[in-house]
Design an enzyme around this catalytic site. Structure first.
Site, PDB file in Angstrom:
ATOM      1  N   ASN A 274     -62.664  95.808   6.493  1.00  0.00           N
ATOM      2  CA  ASN A 274     -63.906  95.482   7.197  1.00  0.00           C
ATOM      3  C   ASN A 274     -63.968  96.361   8.442  1.00  0.00           C
ATOM      4  O   ASN A 274     -63.317  96.075   9.435  1.00  0.00           O
ATOM      5  CB  ASN A 274     -63.920  93.997   7.575  1.00  0.00           C
ATOM      6  CG  ASN A 274     -65.161  93.643   8.381  1.00  0.00           C
ATOM      7  OD1 ASN A 274     -66.118  94.409   8.434  1.00  0.00           O
ATOM      8  ND2 ASN A 274     -65.145  92.476   9.010  1.00  0.00           N
TER       9      ASN A 274
ATOM     10  N   HIS B 233     -69.083  86.206   7.524  1.00  0.00           N
ATOM     11  CA  HIS B 233     -67.992  86.527   8.451  1.00  0.00           C
ATOM     12  C   HIS B 233     -68.194  85.697   9.724  1.00  0.00           C
ATOM     13  O   HIS B 233     -69.330  85.452  10.146  1.00  0.00           O
ATOM     14  CB  HIS B 233     -68.010  88.027   8.766  1.00  0.00           C
ATOM     15  CG  HIS B 233     -66.786  88.482   9.483  1.00  0.00           C
ATOM     16  ND1 HIS B 233     -66.603  88.257  10.826  1.00  0.00           N
ATOM     17  CD2 HIS B 233     -65.666  89.095   9.046  1.00  0.00           C
ATOM     18  CE1 HIS B 233     -65.425  88.744  11.185  1.00  0.00           C
ATOM     19  NE2 HIS B 233     -64.835  89.268  10.120  1.00  0.00           N
TER      20      HIS B 233
ATOM     21  N   GLY C 117     -58.706  89.654  15.126  1.00  0.00           N
ATOM     22  CA  GLY C 117     -58.732  90.617  16.220  1.00  0.00           C
ATOM     23  C   GLY C 117     -57.922  90.198  17.431  1.00  0.00           C
ATOM     24  O   GLY C 117     -58.057  90.790  18.503  1.00  0.00           O
TER      25      GLY C 117
ATOM     26  N   GLU D 239     -60.367  83.191   6.838  1.00  0.00           N
ATOM     27  CA  GLU D 239     -60.070  83.909   8.075  1.00  0.00           C
ATOM     28  C   GLU D 239     -60.102  82.946   9.252  1.00  0.00           C
ATOM     29  O   GLU D 239     -61.190  82.632   9.778  1.00  0.00           O
ATOM     30  CB  GLU D 239     -61.117  84.997   8.312  1.00  0.00           C
ATOM     31  CG  GLU D 239     -61.204  86.022   7.203  1.00  0.00           C
ATOM     32  CD  GLU D 239     -61.782  87.332   7.721  1.00  0.00           C
ATOM     33  OE1 GLU D 239     -61.087  88.335   7.622  1.00  0.00           O
ATOM     34  OE2 GLU D 239     -62.901  87.323   8.262  1.00  0.00           O
TER      35      GLU D 239
ATOM     36  N   GLU E  94     -68.023  86.415  12.703  1.00  0.00           N
ATOM     37  CA  GLU E  94     -68.845  87.086  13.732  1.00  0.00           C
ATOM     38  C   GLU E  94     -70.329  86.911  13.422  1.00  0.00           C
ATOM     39  O   GLU E  94     -71.148  86.762  14.325  1.00  0.00           O
ATOM     40  CB  GLU E  94     -68.456  88.571  13.811  1.00  0.00           C
ATOM     41  CG  GLU E  94     -67.073  88.731  14.436  1.00  0.00           C
ATOM     42  CD  GLU E  94     -66.299  89.946  13.953  1.00  0.00           C
ATOM     43  OE1 GLU E  94     -66.891  90.866  13.368  1.00  0.00           O
ATOM     44  OE2 GLU E  94     -65.070  89.958  14.172  1.00  0.00           O
TER      45      GLU E  94
ATOM     46  N   SER F 229     -55.710  89.597  11.675  1.00  0.00           N
ATOM     47  CA  SER F 229     -54.616  90.429  12.179  1.00  0.00           C
ATOM     48  C   SER F 229     -53.594  90.807  11.114  1.00  0.00           C
ATOM     49  O   SER F 229     -52.394  90.882  11.392  1.00  0.00           O
ATOM     50  CB  SER F 229     -53.948  89.756  13.383  1.00  0.00           C
ATOM     51  OG  SER F 229     -54.893  89.582  14.424  1.00  0.00           O
TER      52      SER F 229
ATOM     53  N   LYS G  69     -66.414  96.751  10.355  1.00  0.00           N
ATOM     54  CA  LYS G  69     -67.328  96.182  11.354  1.00  0.00           C
ATOM     55  C   LYS G  69     -68.255  97.281  11.890  1.00  0.00           C
ATOM     56  O   LYS G  69     -68.595  98.203  11.158  1.00  0.00           O
ATOM     57  CB  LYS G  69     -66.565  95.486  12.485  1.00  0.00           C
ATOM     58  CG  LYS G  69     -65.459  94.561  11.976  1.00  0.00           C
ATOM     59  CD  LYS G  69     -64.908  93.684  13.042  1.00  0.00           C
ATOM     60  CE  LYS G  69     -63.673  92.972  12.514  1.00  0.00           C
ATOM     61  NZ  LYS G  69     -63.309  91.836  13.339  1.00  0.00           N
TER      62      LYS G  69
HETATM   63  C1  PEP Z   1     -61.917  90.694  10.084  1.00  0.00           C
HETATM   64  O1  PEP Z   1     -62.722  91.271  10.787  1.00  0.00           O
HETATM   65  O2  PEP Z   1     -62.307  90.197   9.036  1.00  0.00           O
HETATM   66  C2  PEP Z   1     -60.525  90.642  10.511  1.00  0.00           C
HETATM   67  C3  PEP Z   1     -59.696  89.892   9.838  1.00  0.00           C
HETATM   68  O3  PEP Z   1     -60.196  91.392  11.615  1.00  0.00           O
HETATM   69  P1  PEP Z   1     -58.694  91.713  12.120  1.00  0.00           P
HETATM   70  O4  PEP Z   1     -57.904  92.172  10.912  1.00  0.00           O
HETATM   71  O5  PEP Z   1     -58.854  92.792  13.122  1.00  0.00           O
HETATM   72  O6  PEP Z   1     -58.130  90.451  12.676  1.00  0.00           O
END
Ligand code: PEP
Length: 253
Positions: free
Chosen positions: A9, A97, A175, A169, A99, A215, A11
Protein backbone atom coordinates in the site's frame (compact mmCIF):
# COMPACT_ATOMS: atom_id res chain seq x y z
CA UNK A 1 -4.23 -24.01 0.05
CA UNK A 2 -5.71 -20.51 0.18
CA UNK A 3 -3.80 -17.67 -1.47
CA UNK A 4 -0.86 -16.15 0.37
CA UNK A 5 -0.56 -12.47 -0.50
CA UNK A 6 1.98 -9.69 -0.07
CA UNK A 7 0.13 -6.46 -0.80
CA UNK A 8 1.93 -3.12 -0.98
CA UNK A 9 0.00 0.00 0.00
CA UNK A 10 1.96 2.96 -1.28
CA UNK A 11 -0.68 5.39 0.03
CA UNK A 12 -0.18 8.98 -1.23
CA UNK A 13 3.58 8.67 -1.65
CA UNK A 14 6.23 9.01 -4.37
CA UNK A 15 6.64 11.11 -7.49
CA UNK A 16 6.29 9.34 -10.84
CA UNK A 17 10.09 9.10 -11.15
CA UNK A 18 10.37 7.66 -7.66
CA UNK A 19 7.59 5.18 -8.40
CA UNK A 20 9.38 4.03 -11.54
CA UNK A 21 12.68 3.67 -9.70
CA UNK A 22 11.06 1.65 -6.92
CA UNK A 23 9.44 -0.74 -9.40
CA UNK A 24 12.71 -1.10 -11.32
CA UNK A 25 14.60 -1.81 -8.10
CA UNK A 26 12.01 -4.33 -7.03
CA UNK A 27 12.14 -6.13 -10.36
CA UNK A 28 15.91 -6.32 -10.00
CA UNK A 29 15.66 -7.80 -6.50
CA UNK A 30 15.60 -11.51 -5.83
CA UNK A 31 12.04 -12.59 -5.10
CA UNK A 32 9.84 -15.41 -6.24
CA UNK A 33 6.19 -16.37 -6.11
CA UNK A 34 4.84 -19.90 -6.16
CA UNK A 35 1.44 -20.87 -7.58
CA UNK A 36 -0.52 -20.05 -4.40
CA UNK A 37 1.25 -16.73 -3.80
CA UNK A 38 0.51 -13.24 -5.11
CA UNK A 39 2.15 -9.83 -4.92
CA UNK A 40 -0.22 -6.88 -5.23
CA UNK A 41 0.76 -3.22 -5.63
CA UNK A 42 -1.84 -0.70 -4.50
CA UNK A 43 -0.33 2.39 -6.07
CA UNK A 44 -1.75 5.92 -6.34
CA UNK A 45 -4.33 5.79 -9.15
CA UNK A 46 -2.31 8.11 -11.37
CA UNK A 47 0.58 5.58 -11.45
CA UNK A 48 -1.57 2.60 -12.42
CA UNK A 49 -0.62 2.75 -16.14
CA UNK A 50 3.08 3.01 -15.23
CA UNK A 51 2.93 0.11 -12.76
CA UNK A 52 0.87 -2.02 -15.13
CA UNK A 53 3.37 -1.48 -17.91
CA UNK A 54 6.35 -2.24 -15.62
CA UNK A 55 4.80 -5.43 -14.28
CA UNK A 56 3.38 -6.73 -17.55
CA UNK A 57 3.98 -10.45 -18.06
CA UNK A 58 4.77 -11.11 -14.37
CA UNK A 59 2.88 -14.10 -13.08
CA UNK A 60 0.76 -13.67 -9.93
CA UNK A 61 1.64 -9.97 -9.73
CA UNK A 62 -1.19 -7.43 -9.79
CA UNK A 63 -1.64 -3.68 -9.67
CA UNK A 64 -4.42 -2.54 -7.33
CA UNK A 65 -6.35 0.62 -6.55
CA UNK A 66 -6.45 2.05 -3.02
CA UNK A 67 -10.12 2.99 -3.12
CA UNK A 68 -13.03 3.37 -5.53
CA UNK A 69 -16.39 5.11 -5.64
CA UNK A 70 -19.47 3.04 -4.89
CA UNK A 71 -21.32 4.14 -8.04
CA UNK A 72 -20.50 2.93 -11.51
CA UNK A 73 -20.43 6.35 -13.22
CA UNK A 74 -22.03 9.77 -13.10
CA UNK A 75 -21.61 13.25 -11.71
CA UNK A 76 -19.08 12.47 -8.95
CA UNK A 77 -16.24 14.85 -9.79
CA UNK A 78 -12.81 13.57 -8.88
CA UNK A 79 -13.93 10.00 -8.21
CA UNK A 80 -13.03 6.74 -9.98
CA UNK A 81 -15.33 3.73 -10.18
CA UNK A 82 -14.48 0.04 -9.86
CA UNK A 83 -15.48 -0.53 -13.48
CA UNK A 84 -13.12 2.26 -14.62
CA UNK A 85 -10.28 0.54 -12.80
CA UNK A 86 -11.28 -2.78 -14.38
CA UNK A 87 -11.23 -1.12 -17.80
CA UNK A 88 -7.51 -0.41 -17.37
CA UNK A 89 -6.83 -3.93 -16.11
CA UNK A 90 -7.02 -3.35 -12.34
CA UNK A 91 -8.96 -6.11 -10.64
CA UNK A 92 -8.03 -5.61 -6.97
CA UNK A 93 -9.26 -2.67 -4.90
CA UNK A 94 -8.39 -1.90 -1.30
CA UNK A 95 -11.50 -0.83 0.61
CA UNK A 96 -12.06 0.54 4.09
CA UNK A 97 -8.47 1.30 5.01
CA UNK A 98 -8.50 2.90 8.46
CA UNK A 99 -7.17 6.14 6.96
CA UNK A 100 -10.20 6.30 4.67
CA UNK A 101 -12.54 5.42 7.53
CA UNK A 102 -10.99 8.16 9.66
CA UNK A 103 -10.20 11.00 7.21
CA UNK A 104 -12.99 10.42 4.69
CA UNK A 105 -15.67 9.26 7.12
CA UNK A 106 -16.21 5.95 5.35
CA UNK A 107 -18.87 4.03 7.26
CA UNK A 108 -19.57 0.30 7.34
CA UNK A 109 -22.71 0.94 5.26
CA UNK A 110 -20.81 2.88 2.60
CA UNK A 111 -18.18 0.14 2.49
CA UNK A 112 -20.90 -2.45 1.95
CA UNK A 113 -21.87 -0.49 -1.18
CA UNK A 114 -18.27 -0.30 -2.34
CA UNK A 115 -17.80 -4.04 -1.80
CA UNK A 116 -20.89 -4.64 -3.94
CA UNK A 117 -19.54 -2.36 -6.67
CA UNK A 118 -16.22 -4.22 -6.78
CA UNK A 119 -17.79 -7.68 -6.78
CA UNK A 120 -20.33 -6.64 -9.42
CA UNK A 121 -17.57 -6.31 -11.96
CA UNK A 122 -15.82 -9.53 -10.82
CA UNK A 123 -12.94 -7.74 -9.14
CA UNK A 124 -11.45 -8.48 -5.72
CA UNK A 125 -12.06 -6.23 -2.71
CA UNK A 126 -9.20 -6.19 -0.20
CA UNK A 127 -11.38 -5.30 2.76
CA UNK A 128 -9.63 -3.67 5.72
CA UNK A 129 -10.78 -3.94 9.31
CA UNK A 130 -9.12 -3.34 12.65
CA UNK A 131 -9.49 -1.65 15.99
CA UNK A 132 -8.08 1.58 17.49
CA UNK A 133 -5.81 1.49 20.53
CA UNK A 134 -8.55 2.28 23.05
CA UNK A 135 -10.55 -0.75 21.92
CA UNK A 136 -7.48 -3.01 22.14
CA UNK A 137 -6.74 -1.68 25.63
CA UNK A 138 -10.32 -2.38 26.66
CA UNK A 139 -9.94 -5.92 25.32
CA UNK A 140 -12.98 -5.63 23.04
CA UNK A 141 -11.18 -5.92 19.69
CA UNK A 142 -12.95 -9.12 18.68
CA UNK A 143 -16.44 -7.68 18.92
CA UNK A 144 -15.30 -4.42 17.29
CA UNK A 145 -13.84 -6.19 14.26
CA UNK A 146 -16.74 -8.65 14.11
CA UNK A 147 -19.17 -5.72 13.79
CA UNK A 148 -17.13 -4.22 10.94
CA UNK A 149 -17.24 -7.55 9.09
CA UNK A 150 -20.93 -8.18 9.74
CA UNK A 151 -22.00 -4.66 8.76
CA UNK A 152 -20.10 -4.54 5.49
CA UNK A 153 -19.86 -8.15 4.34
CA UNK A 154 -22.54 -10.41 5.77
CA UNK A 155 -25.06 -9.52 3.07
CA UNK A 156 -22.83 -11.37 0.58
CA UNK A 157 -23.51 -14.90 -0.60
CA UNK A 158 -21.11 -17.71 0.25
CA UNK A 159 -19.80 -17.61 -3.30
CA UNK A 160 -19.19 -13.86 -3.10
CA UNK A 161 -17.44 -13.95 0.27
CA UNK A 162 -14.77 -16.31 -1.08
CA UNK A 163 -13.85 -13.55 -3.57
CA UNK A 164 -13.06 -11.08 -0.76
CA UNK A 165 -9.58 -10.75 0.75
CA UNK A 166 -9.56 -9.51 4.35
CA UNK A 167 -6.80 -7.29 5.73
CA UNK A 168 -6.81 -7.11 9.53
CA UNK A 169 -4.94 -3.95 10.46
CA UNK A 170 -4.92 -2.84 14.10
CA UNK A 171 -4.87 0.96 13.84
CA UNK A 172 -2.38 1.24 16.70
CA UNK A 173 0.13 -0.72 14.63
CA UNK A 174 -0.21 1.18 11.33
CA UNK A 175 2.81 3.34 10.62
CA UNK A 176 3.76 3.36 14.29
CA UNK A 177 6.53 0.79 14.28
CA UNK A 178 4.45 -1.16 16.84
CA UNK A 179 3.54 -4.56 15.49
CA UNK A 180 1.02 -6.96 16.94
CA UNK A 181 2.90 -9.98 18.24
CA UNK A 182 2.52 -13.06 16.07
CA UNK A 183 0.36 -14.55 18.88
CA UNK A 184 -1.91 -11.49 18.90
CA UNK A 185 -2.18 -11.63 15.11
CA UNK A 186 -2.96 -15.36 15.11
CA UNK A 187 -5.52 -14.97 17.87
CA UNK A 188 -7.61 -12.36 16.08
CA UNK A 189 -7.13 -13.90 12.62
CA UNK A 190 -8.48 -17.18 14.00
CA UNK A 191 -11.37 -15.25 15.51
CA UNK A 192 -12.10 -13.54 12.18
CA UNK A 193 -12.10 -16.92 10.47
CA UNK A 194 -14.48 -18.26 13.11
CA UNK A 195 -16.82 -15.32 12.45
CA UNK A 196 -16.96 -16.29 8.77
CA UNK A 197 -17.31 -19.97 9.70
CA UNK A 198 -20.37 -19.28 11.82
CA UNK A 199 -22.02 -17.34 9.00
CA UNK A 200 -20.89 -19.32 5.94
CA UNK A 201 -19.54 -22.65 7.24
CA UNK A 202 -15.99 -23.78 7.96
CA UNK A 203 -15.06 -24.82 4.43
CA UNK A 204 -15.95 -21.38 3.02
CA UNK A 205 -14.11 -19.68 5.91
CA UNK A 206 -11.04 -21.77 5.17
CA UNK A 207 -10.90 -20.35 1.63
CA UNK A 208 -10.71 -16.70 2.72
CA UNK A 209 -7.25 -15.12 2.76
CA UNK A 210 -6.75 -12.95 5.86
CA UNK A 211 -3.77 -10.60 5.65
CA UNK A 212 -2.15 -8.86 8.61
CA UNK A 213 -1.20 -5.19 8.35
CA UNK A 214 0.60 -2.93 10.79
CA UNK A 215 4.34 -2.22 10.62
CA UNK A 216 5.16 -5.43 8.77
CA UNK A 217 8.79 -5.37 7.64
CA UNK A 218 11.42 -7.77 6.40
CA UNK A 219 12.55 -8.46 9.97
CA UNK A 220 9.15 -9.60 11.28
CA UNK A 221 7.28 -10.85 8.20
CA UNK A 222 8.36 -14.49 8.38
CA UNK A 223 7.34 -14.86 12.02
CA UNK A 224 3.94 -13.21 11.47
CA UNK A 225 3.19 -15.03 8.19
CA UNK A 226 4.11 -18.38 9.75
CA UNK A 227 0.95 -18.25 11.87
CA UNK A 228 -1.69 -20.68 10.55
CA UNK A 229 -4.44 -18.09 10.03
CA UNK A 230 -2.20 -15.32 8.69
CA UNK A 231 -2.12 -15.46 4.89
CA UNK A 232 0.33 -12.67 4.18
CA UNK A 233 0.33 -8.93 4.76
CA UNK A 234 -0.81 -5.50 3.68
CA UNK A 235 2.30 -3.39 3.94
CA UNK A 236 2.64 0.39 4.01
CA UNK A 237 6.01 1.92 4.89
CA UNK A 238 8.16 -1.12 4.14
CA UNK A 239 6.60 -1.48 0.68
CA UNK A 240 8.37 1.76 -0.33
CA UNK A 241 11.77 0.07 0.02
CA UNK A 242 12.48 -2.49 -2.70
CA UNK A 243 14.70 -4.80 -0.65
CA UNK A 244 12.22 -4.75 2.25
CA UNK A 245 9.22 -5.60 0.11
CA UNK A 246 11.13 -8.29 -1.83
CA UNK A 247 12.02 -9.92 1.51
CA UNK A 248 8.37 -9.68 2.58
CA UNK A 249 7.31 -11.44 -0.63
CA UNK A 250 9.89 -14.12 0.09
CA UNK A 251 8.49 -14.54 3.62
CA UNK A 252 5.09 -15.76 2.33
CA UNK A 253 4.12 -19.33 3.19
C1 PEP B 1 -1.05 0.18 5.84
O1 PEP B 1 -1.01 1.31 5.41
O2 PEP B 1 -1.95 -0.56 5.45
C2 PEP B 1 -0.02 -0.26 6.77
C3 PEP B 1 -0.15 -1.42 7.34
O3 PEP B 1 1.03 0.61 6.97
P1 PEP B 1 2.41 0.26 7.73
O4 PEP B 1 2.92 -1.05 7.15
O5 PEP B 1 3.31 1.39 7.41
O6 PEP B 1 2.10 0.12 9.18
Amino acid sequence: MRKQIAAANWKMNLSQNEAETLLDQLLATEHSLSANQEAIFAVPAIYIPLATQKLVGKTNVYVAAQNCHQKDNGAYTGEISASMFASVGVKHIVLGHSERREYFAESDALLAEKVNAVLAIASTPIFCCGEPLAIREAGTQNTFVEAQLKNSLFHLTAEQITKVVIAYEPIWAIGTGKTASSEQAQEIHAYIRSVFASQYGQSIANQISILYGGSVKAANAKEIFSQPDVDGGLVGGASLVATEFAAIINALK
